[in-house]
Design a protein around this motif. Sequence first.
Motif, mmCIF file in Angstrom:
data_model
loop_
_atom_site.group_PDB
_atom_site.id
_atom_site.type_symbol
_atom_site.label_atom_id
_atom_site.label_comp_id
_atom_site.label_asym_id
_atom_site.label_seq_id
_atom_site.Cartn_x
_atom_site.Cartn_y
_atom_site.Cartn_z
ATOM 1 N N ASN A 162 13.027 -38.524 41.676
ATOM 2 C CA ASN A 162 12.492 -39.479 42.948
ATOM 3 C C ASN A 162 12.767 -40.739 42.648
ATOM 4 O OD1 ASN A 162 11.352 -39.733 45.652
ATOM 5 N ND2 ASN A 162 9.398 -40.781 44.439
ATOM 6 N N ASP A 163 12.215 -41.349 41.395
ATOM 7 C CA ASP A 163 12.713 -42.807 40.928
ATOM 8 C C ASP A 163 13.939 -43.149 40.804
ATOM 9 O OD1 ASP A 163 9.795 -43.044 40.925
ATOM 10 O OD2 ASP A 163 9.684 -42.942 38.568
ATOM 11 N N ALA A 164 14.938 -42.056 40.530
ATOM 12 C CA ALA A 164 16.163 -42.625 40.375
ATOM 13 C C ALA A 164 16.673 -42.691 41.835
ATOM 14 C CB ALA A 164 17.148 -41.332 39.462
ATOM 15 N N GLY A 165 16.253 -41.839 42.743
ATOM 16 C CA GLY A 165 16.849 -42.112 44.026
ATOM 17 C C GLY A 165 16.413 -43.385 44.657
ATOM 18 N N ILE A 166 15.072 -43.829 44.339
ATOM 19 C CA ILE A 166 14.384 -45.259 44.829
ATOM 20 C C ILE A 166 15.384 -46.280 44.191
ATOM 21 C CG2 ILE A 166 12.539 -46.550 44.565
ATOM 22 C CD1 ILE A 166 10.837 -44.095 44.601
ATOM 23 N N VAL A 223 17.740 -49.308 45.837
ATOM 24 C CA VAL A 223 17.586 -50.793 45.693
ATOM 25 C C VAL A 223 18.918 -51.443 45.232
ATOM 26 C CG1 VAL A 223 16.703 -52.570 43.999
ATOM 27 C CG2 VAL A 223 15.253 -50.562 45.217
ATOM 28 N N LEU A 224 19.795 -50.589 44.554
ATOM 29 C CA LEU A 224 21.153 -51.171 44.103
ATOM 30 C C LEU A 224 21.866 -51.262 45.352
ATOM 31 C CD1 LEU A 224 21.777 -49.851 40.679
ATOM 32 C CD2 LEU A 224 20.886 -51.849 41.269
ATOM 33 N N LEU A 225 21.959 -49.957 45.956
ATOM 34 C CA LEU A 225 22.598 -50.040 47.254
ATOM 35 C C LEU A 225 22.506 -51.003 48.177
ATOM 36 C CD1 LEU A 225 24.786 -48.165 48.582
ATOM 37 C CD2 LEU A 225 23.025 -46.858 49.783
ATOM 38 N N LYS A 226 21.340 -51.415 48.527
ATOM 39 C CA LYS A 226 20.879 -52.262 49.457
ATOM 40 C C LYS A 226 21.207 -53.756 49.060
ATOM 41 C CE LYS A 226 17.068 -50.062 51.788
ATOM 42 N NZ LYS A 226 15.446 -49.841 52.017
ATOM 43 N N ILE A 230 12.296 -52.447 29.357
ATOM 44 C CA ILE A 230 12.651 -51.674 30.508
ATOM 45 C C ILE A 230 11.897 -50.399 30.892
ATOM 46 C CG2 ILE A 230 14.469 -50.873 31.915
ATOM 47 C CD1 ILE A 230 16.350 -52.457 30.277
ATOM 48 N N PRO A 231 11.088 -50.266 31.827
ATOM 49 C CA PRO A 231 10.328 -49.088 32.244
ATOM 50 C C PRO A 231 11.166 -47.724 32.434
ATOM 51 C CG PRO A 231 9.864 -50.355 33.897
ATOM 52 C CD PRO A 231 10.771 -51.203 32.867
ATOM 53 N N THR A 232 10.868 -46.574 32.447
ATOM 54 C CA THR A 232 11.247 -45.767 32.967
ATOM 55 C C THR A 232 12.322 -45.860 34.212
ATOM 56 O OG1 THR A 232 9.622 -44.174 33.681
ATOM 57 C CG2 THR A 232 10.624 -43.781 31.399
ATOM 58 N N CYS A 233 13.352 -45.653 34.459
ATOM 59 C CA CYS A 233 14.303 -45.818 35.500
ATOM 60 C C CYS A 233 14.187 -47.449 36.017
ATOM 61 C CB CYS A 233 13.836 -44.849 36.786
ATOM 62 S SG CYS A 233 15.236 -44.459 37.758
ATOM 63 N N GLY A 234 13.707 -48.241 35.149
ATOM 64 C CA GLY A 234 13.859 -49.677 35.288
ATOM 65 C C GLY A 234 15.655 -49.921 35.310
ATOM 66 N N VAL A 235 15.854 -51.237 36.024
ATOM 67 C CA VAL A 235 17.095 -51.684 36.236
ATOM 68 C C VAL A 235 17.180 -53.030 35.881
ATOM 69 C CG1 VAL A 235 18.905 -52.076 37.732
ATOM 70 C CG2 VAL A 235 17.597 -49.966 37.854
ATOM 71 N N ASP A 289 14.145 -54.948 37.962
ATOM 72 C CA ASP A 289 13.042 -54.055 38.807
ATOM 73 C C ASP A 289 12.957 -52.727 38.523
ATOM 74 O OD1 ASP A 289 11.806 -53.737 41.456
ATOM 75 O OD2 ASP A 289 13.446 -53.799 42.690
ATOM 76 N N TYR A 290 11.806 -52.030 39.054
ATOM 77 C CA TYR A 290 11.649 -50.887 38.426
ATOM 78 C C TYR A 290 10.751 -49.979 39.577
ATOM 79 C CZ TYR A 290 7.325 -53.259 37.279
ATOM 80 O OH TYR A 290 5.961 -54.127 37.153
ATOM 81 N N PRO A 291 10.567 -48.853 39.352
ATOM 82 C CA PRO A 291 10.210 -48.014 40.666
ATOM 83 C C PRO A 291 8.781 -48.139 40.886
ATOM 84 C CG PRO A 291 11.240 -46.369 38.980
ATOM 85 C CD PRO A 291 11.185 -47.725 38.252
ATOM 86 N N LYS A 292 7.955 -48.559 40.063
ATOM 87 C CA LYS A 292 6.512 -48.845 40.450
ATOM 88 C C LYS A 292 6.539 -49.780 41.414
ATOM 89 C CE LYS A 292 1.891 -49.459 38.104
ATOM 90 N NZ LYS A 292 1.510 -49.762 36.895
ATOM 91 N N ASN A 293 7.179 -50.821 41.552
ATOM 92 C CA ASN A 293 7.417 -51.754 42.549
ATOM 93 C C ASN A 293 7.300 -51.096 44.120
ATOM 94 O OD1 ASN A 293 7.028 -53.853 40.960
ATOM 95 N ND2 ASN A 293 9.196 -53.998 40.572
ATOM 96 N N TYR A 294 7.769 -49.913 44.126
ATOM 97 C CA TYR A 294 7.998 -49.151 45.440
ATOM 98 C C TYR A 294 7.206 -48.049 45.609
ATOM 99 C CZ TYR A 294 11.867 -52.157 45.118
ATOM 100 O OH TYR A 294 12.761 -53.208 44.636
ATOM 101 N N ARG A 295 6.238 -47.673 44.682
ATOM 102 C CA ARG A 295 5.071 -46.481 45.212
ATOM 103 C C ARG A 295 4.108 -47.060 45.765
ATOM 104 N NH1 ARG A 295 5.134 -44.896 39.011
ATOM 105 N NH2 ARG A 295 7.529 -44.416 38.778
#
Length: 165
Positions: free
Chosen positions: A32-36, A40-43, A130-135, A159-165
Amino acid sequence: MKRLIFVRHAKAETWDGEKNDFDRQLASRGQNDAGIMSTVLLKANLRPDLIYSSSADRAFQTAQIFAEKLSISPGKVKKKDDLYEDVTTSDILEIISTSMESIKTLMIVGHNPWISDVAGTMSDSYDDIIPTCGVVVLDFKVDYWDEVLPGNGSLKLDDYPKNYR
């Protein structure tokens, strides 16, 4: 301009000691996080021309999710055994300096602690873990990959997934 995108692999299944660490799969949260984060990169219109990934299952699965979401062909996702452990800034410089000049944006998917260390060394301002799936996205005001040097990368995104949960 050249751009590096560093991605730490997404959350993996818990290591119970029975399965080889190299073979650990992504957990559902990691998928799920990789999709999120790929969204973010796509947008942000941050799409790599090529993805180099650790050959460990969890890292390569992360790279594949990013590639699918960003419409990167499977042939542009390359496993690199030398991105699994004990990676140094010199190793990354060797990898990127041999990249084709037609590649403007290169994504590297790997593991801590080295991916955080290398991102920090390559950046003029990033100094974090960098947290897991962080960019972490760094821009270099150069024309050729062999001109990319430690400390010359300008931080474009952290950026990282926790910002979107």
